[in-house]
Motif scaffolding. Structure first.
Motif, PDB file in Angstrom:
ATOM      1  N   ARG A 118     -23.740  47.490  85.015  1.00 51.17           N
ATOM      2  CA  ARG A 118     -25.063  47.260  84.431  1.00 51.17           C
ATOM      3  C   ARG A 118     -25.520  48.420  83.556  1.00 51.17           C
ATOM      4  O   ARG A 118     -25.843  48.223  82.373  1.00 51.17           O
ATOM      5  N   PRO A 119     -25.567  49.668  84.061  1.00 54.78           N
ATOM      6  CA  PRO A 119     -25.985  50.747  83.171  1.00 54.78           C
ATOM      7  C   PRO A 119     -24.997  51.017  82.048  1.00 54.78           C
ATOM      8  O   PRO A 119     -25.397  51.462  80.961  1.00 54.78           O
ATOM      9  N   LEU A 120     -23.715  50.774  82.288  1.00 50.39           N
ATOM     10  CA  LEU A 120     -22.734  50.956  81.206  1.00 50.39           C
ATOM     11  C   LEU A 120     -23.090  50.084  80.012  1.00 50.39           C
ATOM     12  O   LEU A 120     -23.158  50.563  78.871  1.00 50.39           O
ATOM     13  N   PHE A 121     -23.326  48.806  80.261  1.00 48.57           N
ATOM     14  CA  PHE A 121     -23.640  47.891  79.167  1.00 48.57           C
ATOM     15  C   PHE A 121     -25.060  48.121  78.645  1.00 48.57           C
ATOM     16  O   PHE A 121     -25.314  47.968  77.451  1.00 48.57           O
ATOM     17  N   ALA A 122     -25.981  48.495  79.519  1.00 50.23           N
ATOM     18  CA  ALA A 122     -27.359  48.715  79.089  1.00 50.23           C
ATOM     19  C   ALA A 122     -27.471  49.883  78.114  1.00 50.23           C
ATOM     20  O   ALA A 122     -28.352  49.899  77.249  1.00 50.23           O
ATOM     21  N   GLU A 123     -26.568  50.867  78.231  1.00 52.88           N
ATOM     22  CA  GLU A 123     -26.660  52.071  77.409  1.00 52.88           C
ATOM     23  C   GLU A 123     -25.645  52.105  76.263  1.00 52.88           C
ATOM     24  O   GLU A 123     -25.510  53.124  75.582  1.00 52.88           O
ATOM     25  N   LEU A 124     -24.972  51.007  76.036  1.00 53.56           N
ATOM     26  CA  LEU A 124     -23.949  50.976  74.984  1.00 53.56           C
ATOM     27  C   LEU A 124     -24.520  51.359  73.621  1.00 53.56           C
ATOM     28  O   LEU A 124     -23.866  52.036  72.823  1.00 53.56           O
ATOM     29  N   HIS A 125     -25.720  50.880  73.332  1.00 51.00           N
ATOM     30  CA  HIS A 125     -26.302  51.086  72.009  1.00 51.00           C
ATOM     31  C   HIS A 125     -27.421  52.122  72.017  1.00 51.00           C
ATOM     32  O   HIS A 125     -28.219  52.174  71.082  1.00 51.00           O
ATOM     33  N   ASP A 126     -27.465  52.940  73.057  1.00 45.57           N
ATOM     34  CA  ASP A 126     -28.467  53.995  73.154  1.00 45.57           C
ATOM     35  C   ASP A 126     -27.844  55.294  72.646  1.00 45.57           C
ATOM     36  O   ASP A 126     -27.024  55.912  73.335  1.00 45.57           O
ATOM     37  N   PRO A 127     -28.200  55.752  71.432  1.00 46.72           N
ATOM     38  CA  PRO A 127     -27.562  56.956  70.882  1.00 46.72           C
ATOM     39  C   PRO A 127     -27.845  58.204  71.696  1.00 46.72           C
ATOM     40  O   PRO A 127     -27.116  59.202  71.572  1.00 46.72           O
ATOM     41  N   GLY A 128     -28.872  58.181  72.527  1.00 48.87           N
ATOM     42  CA  GLY A 128     -29.176  59.327  73.372  1.00 48.87           C
ATOM     43  C   GLY A 128     -28.380  59.362  74.665  1.00 48.87           C
ATOM     44  O   GLY A 128     -28.470  60.330  75.421  1.00 48.87           O
ATOM     45  N   SER A 129     -27.600  58.319  74.923  1.00 45.84           N
ATOM     46  CA  SER A 129     -26.811  58.245  76.152  1.00 45.84           C
ATOM     47  C   SER A 129     -25.359  58.625  75.873  1.00 45.84           C
ATOM     48  O   SER A 129     -24.793  58.218  74.855  1.00 45.84           O
ATOM     49  N   PRO A 130     -24.730  59.369  76.785  1.00 47.68           N
ATOM     50  CA  PRO A 130     -23.306  59.671  76.611  1.00 47.68           C
ATOM     51  C   PRO A 130     -22.437  58.425  76.660  1.00 47.68           C
ATOM     52  O   PRO A 130     -21.316  58.432  76.152  1.00 47.68           O
ATOM     53  N   VAL A 131     -22.960  57.355  77.255  1.00 49.12           N
ATOM     54  CA  VAL A 131     -22.191  56.106  77.320  1.00 49.12           C
ATOM     55  C   VAL A 131     -21.868  55.609  75.916  1.00 49.12           C
ATOM     56  O   VAL A 131     -20.757  55.137  75.640  1.00 49.12           O
ATOM     57  N   SER A 132     -22.821  55.721  75.007  1.00 45.47           N
ATOM     58  CA  SER A 132     -22.636  55.231  73.650  1.00 45.47           C
ATOM     59  C   SER A 132     -21.464  55.920  72.964  1.00 45.47           C
ATOM     60  O   SER A 132     -20.626  55.270  72.328  1.00 45.47           O
ATOM     61  N   ALA A 133     -21.388  57.230  73.089  1.00 50.69           N
ATOM     62  CA  ALA A 133     -20.294  57.975  72.453  1.00 50.69           C
ATOM     63  C   ALA A 133     -18.951  57.619  73.071  1.00 50.69           C
ATOM     64  O   ALA A 133     -17.950  57.468  72.361  1.00 50.69           O
ATOM     65  N   TYR A 134     -18.920  57.469  74.386  1.00 50.37           N
ATOM     66  CA  TYR A 134     -17.663  57.111  75.045  1.00 50.37           C
ATOM     67  C   TYR A 134     -17.227  55.707  74.651  1.00 50.37           C
ATOM     68  O   TYR A 134     -16.039  55.443  74.476  1.00 50.37           O
ATOM     69  N   ARG A 135     -18.178  54.803  74.505  1.00 49.89           N
ATOM     70  CA  ARG A 135     -17.844  53.440  74.088  1.00 49.89           C
ATOM     71  C   ARG A 135     -17.211  53.448  72.704  1.00 49.89           C
ATOM     72  O   ARG A 135     -16.222  52.751  72.457  1.00 49.89           O
TER      73      ARG A 135
END
Length: 226
Positions: A118-135
């Motif tokens: 859930r948080p992985l997908f929720a933060e995919l398009h959040d440029p402030g989240s490290p998840v976005s860069a890893y994606r």
């Protein structure tokens, strides 16, 4: 007894390498659990050590801040997805089977994340989240794998926009298929079948050739009759 000897005896026994790795893994596992509940913006050292049942000095012996173990979690997630897709893209040159193998790899990767999905997908398009860069790193690696595979099979390499459309649509469908399910649980057979057919159709239209589509039109159940 000298002061130096007394200090040595009173000191904490040195950890073995195995013990150190166990503690580090415990911190990383706790980080994944906190991230699954609160996302990256709700992650803190206090919550991680509470989840892990460790003291703050123990945490700082292995990591400098809460972001560092999260990077370990996200790196493992990326490596798992890219590795699974790399394996899926070998062993067949038949386009529909290639698509099915790719889809299965993606679905299996997602199901292994459980509530962390859930948080992985929720933060995919959040440029402030490290998840976005890893994606973005994972997508770059997957694009390279697809291009290399198509080139080796002497097939037309998909246009960048077609490839991104295929990856993004499949990403969304995989989330719909796996969100809210527990790791190891059996999916709804009807939803599972519908999702796979949808993804195969998307991959055929965006990444396939005219011959691929002609072949697919003869497969029962893949496209609806008029």
């Amino acid at each position: 007894m000298s002061g130096d000897s007394a200090t040595v005896r009173r000191g904490r026994p040195p950890q073995t390498q195995e013990q150190a790795e166990e503690v580090r893994a415990r911190i990383v596992e706790a980080t994944a659990a906190v991230f699954a509940r609160n996302g990256s913006r709700g992650l803190s050292v206090a919550q991680i050590i509470e989840q892990a049942g460790l003291a703050r000095p123990t945490f700082y012996r292995y990591f400098g801040n809460a972001s560092e173990p999260l990077h370990v979690v996200l790196t493992a997630s990326n490596d798992g997805l890219v590795g699974a897709i790399r394996e899926a893209l070998t062993g067949t040159d038949e386009p529909v089977q290639l698509g099915i193998r790719l889809i299965d790899a993606y679905v299996d990767w997602a199901r292994g994340h459980g509530p962390m999905l859930r948080p992985l997908f929720a933060e995919l398009h959040d440029p402030g989240s490290p998840v976005s860069a890893y994606r973005e790193r994972a997508l770059d690696d997957i694009r390279d794998l697809v291009r290399k595979t198509f080139d080796e099979l002497d097939r037309p390499v998909p246009a960048p926009l077609d490839m991104d459309a295929a990856l993004h649509v499949c990403e969304y469908i995989v989330y719909r298929l796996t969100a809210g399910t527990e790791p190891g649980s059996d999916p709804d057979p009807a939803l599972d079948s519908e999702a796979r057919v949808t993804m195969i159709r998307v991959l055929l239209v965006t990444l396939g050739t005219r011959d691929d589509l002609a072949y697919a039109m003869e497969l029962p159940g893949l496209f609806r009759d008029a």
